[in-house]
Each structure stands twice: as C-alpha cells, then as structure tokens.
Design a protein around this motif. Structure first.
Motif, short mmCIF file in Angstrom:
data_model
loop_
_atom_site.label_atom_id
_atom_site.label_comp_id
_atom_site.label_asym_id
_atom_site.label_seq_id
_atom_site.Cartn_x
_atom_site.Cartn_y
_atom_site.Cartn_z
N ALA A 162 0.98 -1.39 -0.01
CA ALA A 162 0.17 -0.07 0.07
C ALA A 162 0.89 1.44 -0.04
O ALA A 162 0.63 2.11 -0.51
CB ALA A 162 -1.02 0.04 1.18
N GLY A 163 1.91 1.24 0.80
CA GLY A 163 2.86 2.40 0.83
C GLY A 163 3.49 2.55 -0.54
O GLY A 163 3.56 3.74 -1.04
N LEU A 164 3.92 1.82 -1.12
CA LEU A 164 4.53 1.80 -2.50
C LEU A 164 3.48 2.40 -3.58
O LEU A 164 3.83 3.12 -4.36
CB LEU A 164 5.10 0.28 -3.01
CG LEU A 164 6.31 -0.24 -2.27
CD1 LEU A 164 6.57 -1.55 -2.70
CD2 LEU A 164 7.32 1.04 -2.30
N ALA A 178 -6.05 -9.11 7.75
CA ALA A 178 -4.74 -8.42 7.68
C ALA A 178 -5.03 -7.69 6.22
O ALA A 178 -4.59 -6.37 6.06
CB ALA A 178 -3.60 -9.12 7.41
N ALA A 179 -5.80 -8.07 5.44
CA ALA A 179 -5.97 -7.30 4.06
C ALA A 179 -6.90 -6.23 4.38
O ALA A 179 -6.78 -5.21 3.57
CB ALA A 179 -6.58 -8.62 3.15
N SER A 180 -7.69 -6.36 5.20
CA SER A 180 -8.73 -5.24 5.36
C SER A 180 -7.79 -4.04 5.92
O SER A 180 -8.22 -2.88 5.79
CB SER A 180 -9.84 -5.63 6.42
OG SER A 180 -10.68 -6.83 6.02
N VAL A 181 -7.27 -4.38 6.75
CA VAL A 181 -6.18 -3.34 7.21
C VAL A 181 -5.53 -2.51 6.29
O VAL A 181 -5.45 -1.30 6.07
CB VAL A 181 -5.31 -3.61 8.25
CG1 VAL A 181 -4.23 -2.75 8.92
CG2 VAL A 181 -5.86 -4.35 9.51
N ALA A 182 -4.91 -3.00 5.27
CA ALA A 182 -4.21 -2.41 3.95
C ALA A 182 -5.38 -2.11 3.28
O ALA A 182 -5.04 -1.02 2.80
CB ALA A 182 -3.60 -3.81 3.40
N ALA A 183 -6.55 -2.60 3.03
CA ALA A 183 -7.50 -1.79 2.21
C ALA A 183 -8.10 -0.43 3.02
O ALA A 183 -8.39 0.41 2.03
CB ALA A 183 -8.96 -2.72 2.19
N PRO A 230 -7.03 3.92 1.13
CA PRO A 230 -7.97 5.05 1.01
C PRO A 230 -7.41 6.21 2.01
O PRO A 230 -7.35 7.54 1.63
CB PRO A 230 -9.32 4.84 1.20
CG PRO A 230 -9.15 3.30 1.78
CD PRO A 230 -7.78 2.81 1.32
N VAL A 231 -7.11 5.86 3.02
CA VAL A 231 -6.68 6.95 4.25
C VAL A 231 -5.58 7.57 3.83
O VAL A 231 -5.02 8.85 3.95
CB VAL A 231 -6.77 6.27 5.71
CG1 VAL A 231 -6.10 7.25 6.67
CG2 VAL A 231 -7.96 5.89 5.97
N GLY A 232 -4.37 6.70 3.45
CA GLY A 232 -3.26 7.13 2.93
C GLY A 232 -3.34 8.14 1.61
O GLY A 232 -2.52 9.21 1.76
N ALA A 233 -4.16 7.77 0.94
CA ALA A 233 -4.36 8.55 -0.35
C ALA A 233 -5.06 9.79 0.08
O ALA A 233 -4.76 10.95 -0.64
CB ALA A 233 -5.31 7.75 -1.29
#
Length: 568
Positions: A32-34, A134-139, A143-146
C-alpha cells in the motif's frame, strides 16, 4: 460491543497464525505504501519531462516501484493461500477433536450432514479470517493514505473528496449489516440440505427398494428455494452496494478533478500534481476493495458462529482415578436421563454383580440403549451416579475407563486401514494373539481367513454382510474390555447358530467379567444370569429369565408363544 464465542474462535485462529498474519499485514502495508508513493513519483516525473529537465532517475524509480508492487502482490497471494490453509486446518482440528470428545451428544443435537458442513465448508470460510483481517487493514490504509496524500498535493482537493465520505461510510455500514444476516441463513440452509443428503445416502438401499428416488430427491432439495433466496439476497446486497459505489465513486473523482483543474488554471497546481491528484482520488475511493474485504470477514464471522455453536456441545470431562482390584460390579444410583422434555430413565437404581451377565429387555423407547450408553459412560446422566467397583465413572481417567469398558453396537464402524486396524482400535492395542483369539470367540476368524489378505485386508476391499460386520464389532469389543462389556443390540444380524456360539464365548472365553446385553430375543435373555426388565424408564423387574417367563406381559415383549421358548 459484546465478545461472542465466534469472536473468541476467530481470535484463537488469529493467534495461531499470528506470525504469518503479521508478515501478511506488513507485506500488504508495504505494498500500500509503495502504491501511494507511485502517483507522486509519476507526477514529479511528468513535471520534469514537461520542463525538459533530466528525469532518468525518476523514471527508474517509477519502474522500480512498479516492479516492487508486482513482486509484493505475488508474495501476498502466496502467503495468503498458505495462511488460509493453516487457519482452516487449525479450526478443523479443534472442531473435530471436540466433536469426537463430545461423543453421541454432538449428533443428537446436530445432524451428521450439518456437522460435516461445519467441519468442511464453514471451517474453510472461518479459516480465512486472519488474512481477511490483515488485508482489510491494508484496504483501509490505502484510501486513508491517499486522502492524506491528496491533502498534501492540495488541501482543496481533499476537502472536495471529504464532502462525499459520509455517503461512503453509510454504504459500507449497510453492506456489512445486511450481508451478515444473509450469509448466516445461507449457511444454515446449506447445512440442512447436507443433513438430508447424508440421511438419504445412508438409506440408499431402502430408497431403491421402495422406488422413492424422486420423492427422496424432492425431500433433499426441499430447502433449495430458501437456499436460493438467501443466496440471491446475498448477491443482491453485494450488487446493490457495488452499483451504489459505482455511482458514488466517479462523482467523487470528478469532483476532485474539477477542483484540481481549477487550481491548475490558477497556477496553484502543476500538470504532474494534477496527475497525482487524479490517482490519489482513485485510490481514496477504493470502496470495491473494502467491500470485498468486508464480505470475506462477514462470511468468516458467520461461519465462525456455526462452528462456535458446535463447540458449545459439552465434552465429557474425565478424572484422574484408576481402578483398583475388583470383580466388575456395576451400580446405578438414582440415574435420570432426559432427552428434550422427556425423562427416558427415571431415578433408576440397578446393581449388576461382578462376573454376571445381565440382559436388558423392554419395549421400544423404554430406554435400553440410553441405559447401555450411561453404563459405560458414552454419556452422563442428568442426575444420579454410576460406579464400577465402587469408583464413580466420572472420576476415572480416560484411559482407565476405556480400558475397563468395551462396547459393541448394532452397526459397528470399520475404522482403520485394514481389518486388523479395526480390531485393535482402542485406548490400547492388544497383541496379535489377543486379537485373533477375540476373532475366534466372535466367530469372525473363519470369514477373515477366507479373504486373500486375511487380517491385512483393507476395510474398503472387504465384502462384508451385516452379520460379518457385527462379528468384527464383537471381536473388537472382546479384545479390549477388561471389566465391563456392553453389547447394544450387537447380535441382531447373527443367525441362531452363530449367536449361540458367540453367547457361549461371551460367557466363558471373554476376559470381561461383567456383561450387559441389550436383548430382543427370548433366547438371548434366557442365556443371561439376570434380566432387567425396563418399563417407562424404571426397572420393572430384576430376575432370571425363567422366573419372568411366567408373566404374560413379559412374554409379550418377545411376541412369542410360551411353547416356542420352552427349550431355551
């Protein structure tokens, strides 16, 4: 929020896969960071190219970020698959061990097919909870990071996006609530159909003989309309949420692009920043990923609820005591057993002296099999106490109890790879001589020797009749029981001569000192030392068969005229 047994089960699965789930979380977070870094890099590269400045380094960085994202996605798929398999295996092992420890109680509360569905299908869904979480956290991170990145590009583009966030939140909340109810009912219907199918497969010969295949197929598929309704509703909820998202997401992206365009015309944004803003707007509206992850979590939680229900069936607890010296005297003191609202056994008192053979007789439904079950502690009574050589059965250790008590049933199961495996199945493995002596006593040795591989014949390759199957079950019980042997209608498929030989061996050759036989034939009751006549959950009479035979009501149990049993 109340923590339910299903939540605790999923928490246990998460702890079991903690390292893998943590690695997956870090992997997805890194991806997600990348993914968040790539739009900024692309935008800056575009600005350099438009200004005719050197951009080779930034182009290389963009290519490297893209390659890393692809690599992390591949690793994510691999780790997700192995973690799902590990979590599913853990839940299946736990549920299987518990159901076997609970014994007959599990199948009394839930049908066999329903339990199979819980162990197989529901465990598969519940086992995906660690990776789905784990995938939900990344999901959510994406959007939060974006959104944060969008604010860094230009705060007004972020404000435009935030205006639509309440609608997104309501959409996700409604989806999670409605889907949870649909999935739960869908899985219940699935278990109902599986139960009916297992019943039909078990009675395949009866169905074929009656010619009721179509009727039985209709019975099995009777829950199908409800099953389809819940499935359609589930997909309807998913489709509606997806459609609503498909309408809302482009509107948000257009709003961001409009604001970014205005800011570009004002000179507050560059072309590269506009490109980055458009990409961040797309990432911030990643509702599809969140909906998909929520869908997986809802399925996992609904499945965990059904598994937790089965885990609530109490397993038999065991003590630590061992049996001392004794002759196998069995005593039941005030034993009451209920099945639903009905008392099957009512304050029953019975003493079976060590070394004797007791036949239990009575009309259908009077509690004979229930008495057989509690006598060797396949189940516990609701009240009262049962002792073996003055030691309460509840206080005995598992191995001590199962070594002392042996069972044979009307329809024994062939468990193990070979016939020898079946005969040695128990809390301990008898030696070769003990097994073959038990097979001789049960009249099983002759047909076993006729098989090409004898005792090494695979169970699946042994063509056995009902009587031969019962003789194997008797042999297994003969080889294991040391103090008490319980035969629950275990000779019903034997011919008269074979039953006579087995009964003779039971009285003279079997090492168990005390024997309880559920009897349906007058001849079987006549060979026992004592007969316990069960009537309405109580002992109506306890005496030798010859004494009871003078009573018309007793003779009526066997539906046989007196002259037909005069020589028994």
């Amino acid at each position: 929020m109340t923590v339910t047994p299903a939540d605790r089960l999923l928490a246990g699965a998460l702890r079991h896969s903690a390292l893998r789930a943590t690695a997956l979380l870090l992997l997805t977070a890194a991806s997600a960071g990348l993914g968040l870094a790539l739009p900024a890099a692309l935008g800056h590269t575009l600005d350099l190219l438009l200004d005719h400045r050197p951009a080779a380094g930034w182009l290389t960085l963009c290519a490297a970020l893209t390659c890393l994202i692809v690599l992390l996605d591949a690793l994510d798929g691999l780790l997700t698959g192995t973690t799902d398999a590990r979590g599913t295996a853990w839940i299946r092992r736990r549920l299987t061990h518990h159901l076997l420890a609970a014994g007959p109680r599990a199948t009394e509360r839930y049908g066999t097919g329903d339990l199979v569905t819980r162990v197989v299908g529901n465990a598969t869904h519940a086992g995906t909870a660690p990776t789905a979480l784990a995938a939900s956290v990344a999901a959510v991170l994406t959007p939060v990071g974006a959104l944060v990145a969008l604010a860094l590009v230009d705060v007004w583009t972020a404000v435009a996006f935030l205006l639509g966030m309440p609608l997104l939140a309501l959409l996700l909340r409604a989806f999670a609530r409605e889907t949870g109810d649909c999935v739960g009912r869908y899985q219940e219907s699935q278990g109902d159909m599986a139960g009916r199918l297992v019943e039909a497969v078990g009675g395949a010969r009866t169905i074929a003989a009656a010619g009721t295949q179509r009727r039985e197929a209709a019975r099995i598929l009777a829950p199908l309309p409800g099953f389809a309704e819940h499935g359609h509703r589930m997909w309807h909820v998913l489709g509606r949420s997806t459609a609503q998202a498909a309408m809302l997401v482009p509107l948000l992206q257009i709003a961001v692009l409009c604001v970014a365009g205005v800011r570009l015309s004002q000179g507050a944004l560059t072309v590269g920043a506009l490109l980055a803003a458009s990409r961040y707007a797309a990432l911030a509206t990643g509702v599809g990923q969140i909906v998909g992850r929520l869908n997986s979590l809802v399925h996992a939680r609904a499945a965990a609820r059904r598994i937790a229900e089965a885990l609530e069936v109490p397993a038999l607890p065991y003590g630590r005591r061992q049996l001392g010296a004794g002759d196998g005297t069995l005593k039941l003191h005030g034993v009451t057993v209920r099945r639903g609202d009905r008392a099957v056994l009512r304050g029953l008192d019975l003493t079976v002296p060590g070394g004797t053979s007791l036949a239990v007789v009575g009309r259908s439904g009077t509690g004979k099999s229930v008495l057989a079950a509690v006598a060797g502690r396949l189940a516990d009574p609701d009240s009262g106490m049962i002792t073996l050589d003055d030691v309460p059965l509840r206080d005995l250790s598992h191995d001590a109890l199962r070594r002392a008590v042996g069972y044979a049933f009307e329809r024994p199961a062939l468990l193990g790879a070979t016939l020898r495996d079946t005969l040695t199945l128990g809390s301990y493995a008898p030696g070769r001589e003990e097994v073959e002596a038990a097979a001789e006593a049960a009249c099983a040795a002759p047909f076993v020797h006729r098989l090409p591989d004898g005792y090494a014949t695979p169970c699946a390759d042994a063509p056995l009749s009902g009587g031969e199957l019962q003789r194997l079950g008797l042999a297994r019980a003969f080889a294991h029981a040391e103090r008490l042997l319980v035969l629950d209608d275990a000779t019903s498929s034997l011919d008269t001569v074979t039953e006579l030989n087995v009964t003779h061996a039971l009285l003279h050759d079997v090492k168990a000192t005390t024997r309880i036989v559920i009897a349906h034939r007058a001849a079987t009751a006549a060979r026992a030392d004592l007969v316990a006549w069960l009537d309405d959950g109580r002992i109506r009479a306890l005496a030798p068969h010859a004494e009871l035979w003078d009573l018309p009501a007793y003779r009526a149990l066997f539906a046989t005229a007196p002259k037909e049993t005069a020589h028994v």
